[in-house]
Design a protein around this motif. Structure first.
Motif, PDB file in Angstrom:
ATOM      1  N   ALA A   1       0.833  -1.205   0.000  1.00 57.41           N
ATOM      2  CA  ALA A   1       0.000   0.000   0.000  1.00 57.41           C
ATOM      3  C   ALA A   1       0.866   1.253   0.000  1.00 57.41           C
ATOM      4  N   VAL A   2       1.844   1.307   0.937  1.00 57.66           N
ATOM      5  CA  VAL A   2       2.685   2.509   1.022  1.00 57.66           C
ATOM      6  C   VAL A   2       3.576   2.628  -0.204  1.00 57.66           C
ATOM      7  N   GLY A   3       4.136   1.489  -0.655  1.00 57.09           N
ATOM      8  CA  GLY A   3       5.045   1.529  -1.793  1.00 57.09           C
ATOM      9  C   GLY A   3       4.360   1.978  -3.071  1.00 57.09           C
ATOM     10  N   LEU A   4       3.148   1.479  -3.302  1.00 57.50           N
ATOM     11  CA  LEU A   4       2.452   1.895  -4.527  1.00 57.50           C
ATOM     12  C   LEU A   4       2.043   3.360  -4.440  1.00 57.50           C
ATOM     13  N   ALA A   5       1.739   3.840  -3.222  1.00 59.31           N
ATOM     14  CA  ALA A   5       1.463   5.270  -3.077  1.00 59.31           C
ATOM     15  C   ALA A   5       2.705   6.089  -3.405  1.00 59.31           C
ATOM     16  N   ILE A   6       3.878   5.601  -2.959  1.00 62.42           N
ATOM     17  CA  ILE A   6       5.131   6.297  -3.287  1.00 62.42           C
ATOM     18  C   ILE A   6       5.357   6.279  -4.791  1.00 62.42           C
ATOM     19  N   ILE A   7       5.060   5.129  -5.430  1.00 65.62           N
ATOM     20  CA  ILE A   7       5.255   5.042  -6.887  1.00 65.62           C
ATOM     21  C   ILE A   7       4.362   6.055  -7.601  1.00 65.62           C
ATOM     22  N   ILE A   8       3.106   6.180  -7.136  1.00 68.36           N
ATOM     23  CA  ILE A   8       2.207   7.150  -7.760  1.00 68.36           C
ATOM     24  C   ILE A   8       2.745   8.567  -7.566  1.00 68.36           C
TER      25      ILE A   8
ATOM     26  N   VAL B   1       5.911   9.407  -7.170  1.00 66.15           N
ATOM     27  CA  VAL B   1       7.088   9.550  -8.032  1.00 66.15           C
ATOM     28  C   VAL B   1       6.658   9.798  -9.473  1.00 66.15           C
ATOM     29  N   TYR B   2       5.658   9.029  -9.923  1.00 69.88           N
ATOM     30  CA  TYR B   2       5.209   9.179 -11.309  1.00 69.88           C
ATOM     31  C   TYR B   2       4.613  10.559 -11.535  1.00 69.88           C
ATOM     32  N   ARG B   3       3.948  11.107 -10.494  1.00 67.59           N
ATOM     33  CA  ARG B   3       3.309  12.407 -10.661  1.00 67.59           C
ATOM     34  C   ARG B   3       4.361  13.505 -10.829  1.00 67.59           C
ATOM     35  N   THR B   4       5.509  13.369 -10.143  1.00 67.89           N
ATOM     36  CA  THR B   4       6.511  14.420 -10.242  1.00 67.89           C
ATOM     37  C   THR B   4       7.466  14.194 -11.400  1.00 67.89           C
ATOM     38  N   ARG B   5       7.769  12.942 -11.773  1.00 66.55           N
ATOM     39  CA  ARG B   5       8.795  12.702 -12.789  1.00 66.55           C
ATOM     40  C   ARG B   5       8.241  12.185 -14.099  1.00 66.55           C
ATOM     41  N   GLU B   6       7.028  11.643 -14.084  1.00 72.04           N
ATOM     42  CA  GLU B   6       6.405  11.096 -15.273  1.00 72.04           C
ATOM     43  C   GLU B   6       7.216   9.981 -15.890  1.00 72.04           C
ATOM     44  N   THR B   7       7.909   9.201 -15.062  1.00 65.71           N
ATOM     45  CA  THR B   7       8.591   8.007 -15.532  1.00 65.71           C
ATOM     46  C   THR B   7       8.587   6.992 -14.411  1.00 65.71           C
ATOM     47  N   LEU B   8       8.698   5.712 -14.784  1.00 66.59           N
ATOM     48  CA  LEU B   8       8.802   4.650 -13.786  1.00 66.59           C
ATOM     49  C   LEU B   8      10.146   3.948 -13.877  1.00 66.59           C
ATOM     50  N   ASN B   9      11.038   4.462 -14.744  1.00 72.59           N
ATOM     51  CA  ASN B   9      12.336   3.838 -14.923  1.00 72.59           C
ATOM     52  C   ASN B   9      13.258   4.282 -13.793  1.00 72.59           C
ATOM     53  N   VAL B  10      13.799   3.327 -13.037  1.00 75.29           N
ATOM     54  CA  VAL B  10      14.607   3.708 -11.880  1.00 75.29           C
ATOM     55  C   VAL B  10      15.915   4.357 -12.294  1.00 75.29           C
ATOM     56  N   ASP B  11      16.355   4.136 -13.539  1.00 69.40           N
ATOM     57  CA  ASP B  11      17.583   4.790 -13.966  1.00 69.40           C
ATOM     58  C   ASP B  11      17.401   6.307 -14.063  1.00 69.40           C
ATOM     59  N   GLN B  12      16.168   6.726 -14.283  1.00 67.13           N
ATOM     60  CA  GLN B  12      15.913   8.170 -14.387  1.00 67.13           C
ATOM     61  C   GLN B  12      15.463   8.771 -13.073  1.00 67.13           C
TER      62      GLN B  12
ATOM     63  N   VAL C   1      -2.650   7.232   2.120  1.00 73.27           N
ATOM     64  CA  VAL C   1      -3.547   8.342   1.787  1.00 73.27           C
ATOM     65  C   VAL C   1      -2.764   9.636   1.629  1.00 73.27           C
ATOM     66  N   VAL C   2      -1.818   9.873   2.567  1.00 67.91           N
ATOM     67  CA  VAL C   2      -1.051  11.118   2.515  1.00 67.91           C
ATOM     68  C   VAL C   2      -0.170  11.151   1.272  1.00 67.91           C
ATOM     69  N   LEU C   3       0.482  10.020   0.956  1.00 67.56           N
ATOM     70  CA  LEU C   3       1.434  10.010  -0.155  1.00 67.56           C
ATOM     71  C   LEU C   3       0.732  10.089  -1.503  1.00 67.56           C
ATOM     72  N   ALA C   4      -0.396   9.404  -1.628  1.00 61.67           N
ATOM     73  CA  ALA C   4      -1.026   9.328  -2.939  1.00 61.67           C
ATOM     74  C   ALA C   4      -1.951  10.498  -3.212  1.00 61.67           C
ATOM     75  N   SER C   5      -2.337  11.249  -2.177  1.00 65.15           N
ATOM     76  CA  SER C   5      -3.201  12.398  -2.428  1.00 65.15           C
ATOM     77  C   SER C   5      -2.387  13.531  -3.041  1.00 65.15           C
ATOM     78  N   LYS C   6      -3.061  14.412  -3.759  1.00 59.47           N
ATOM     79  CA  LYS C   6      -2.348  15.497  -4.428  1.00 59.47           C
ATOM     80  C   LYS C   6      -1.850  16.503  -3.414  1.00 59.47           C
ATOM     81  N   PRO C   7      -0.651  17.042  -3.599  1.00 55.59           N
ATOM     82  CA  PRO C   7      -0.173  18.075  -2.686  1.00 55.59           C
ATOM     83  C   PRO C   7      -1.059  19.317  -2.795  1.00 55.59           C
ATOM     84  N   PRO C   8      -1.445  19.914  -1.639  1.00 53.03           N
ATOM     85  CA  PRO C   8      -2.421  21.008  -1.689  1.00 53.03           C
ATOM     86  C   PRO C   8      -1.870  22.288  -2.304  1.00 53.03           C
TER      87      PRO C   8
END
Lengths: 100, 173
Positions: free
Chosen positions: A74-81, A83-94, B158-165
């Motif tokens: 759960a936490v890891g996939l949230a982190i992946i989302i 990361v993808y939102r800020t970098r727009e890539t899932l490649n760990v080399d980038q 929830v905190v990580l996946a939600s959009k930053p405000p």
């Protein structure tokens, strides 16, 4: 009757597959799935040892491993989302900087 | 060759094939499906070992919940084939032989030095009643700590996946 060592060999092979996937894969999600594969290999040896030593504690440990795996996914996939939102890539080399 | 051994080998072959396929595939969705095959095969192995409840939880929680989360994320992010770089080729060059050597070493040590211990089919009945009594008496403290861990994981997700405000909303192309 199956020798205990057969179960341990299968468990070790799955763990080795997980380690290799963790090292050679370049997609973050696949790396995450490799970790799940490692946890599954360990679970198999827990259950095999529980049956071998006639102690149910090994089976209870499997539940704790599953809980940790669920929390980690759960936490890891949230982190992946994130990361993808800020970098727009899932490649760990980038993804080689902690800062943006 | 007993039925138990044949079933063990059949489920083990599915698990091994799934594990290798996870490494061979380049698209994450194929890797996820092969991981589900591994988990189903492992549930069969647990049934052979007599751990019925663990087998059911393996299918429900692992193959049902966790892998759905994975597949959902793969679909959500719309990932494509993974790109191979120079570093990953070197990793494959050293990683695959390393895995084979490690597996063969483990297999050799286990088969040679583990004695003659054998596990009968259904050696230890792990029915829900016995597991539950163990979980709520002997392992009560770890169980309660686990609930805190899950709570923290829920809040963290929830905190990580939600959009930053503070970030401006991105325009949809």
């Amino acid at each position: 009757m199956v020798p205990l060592s057969y179960y341990l060999v299968l468990s070790g092979f799955l763990f080795a597959c997980g380690v290799t996937g963790f090292l050679i894969k370049r997609n973050i999600i696949t790396i995450f799935m490799s970790i799940e594969l490692m946890l599954n290999g360990v679970n198999l040896s827990f259950v095999a040892f529980a049956a071998h030593w006639h102690s149910l504690a090994g089976q209870v440990f499997v539940f704790f491993v599953m809980v940790v795996a669920a929390a980690e996914a759960a936490v890891g996939l949230a982190i992946i989302i994130a990361v993808y939102r800020t970098r727009e890539t899932l490649n760990v080399d980038q993804v080689n900087l902690l800062k943006l | 060759m007993s039925v138990h051994l044949i079933l063990f080998l059949a489920f083990g072959a599915v698990a091994v094939a799934g594990g290798v396929n996870l490494l061979a595939q380049t698209h994450p969705i194929n890797s996820a499906l092969s991981l589900i095959a591994v988990m189903a095969a492992l549930a069969g192995e647990y049934l052979l070992l007599g751990a019925e409840f663990v087998a059911a939880v393996q299918v429900i929680v692992y193959a049902g919940a966790i892998m759905v989360l994975f597949v959902f994320t793969i679909m959500l992010l719309n990932t494509g084939e993974e790109e191979r770089t120079k570093g990953s080729h070197i990793a494959i060059l050293f990683g695959i032989p390393g895995m084979l050597v490690a597996s063969l070493l483990v297999a050799w040590v286990m088969l040679r030095h583990s004695g003659t211990g054998a596990v009968a089919a259904g050696a230890l009945p792990g029915d829900p009643r016995t597991i539950g009594q163990l979980l709520f008496h002997e392992f009560l403290l770890p169980f309660e700590i686990t609930s805190v861990l899950i709570l923290i994981a829920i809040m963290g997700a929830v905190v990580l996946a939600s959009k930053p405000p503070t970030a401006p909303a991105r325009k949809v192309d």
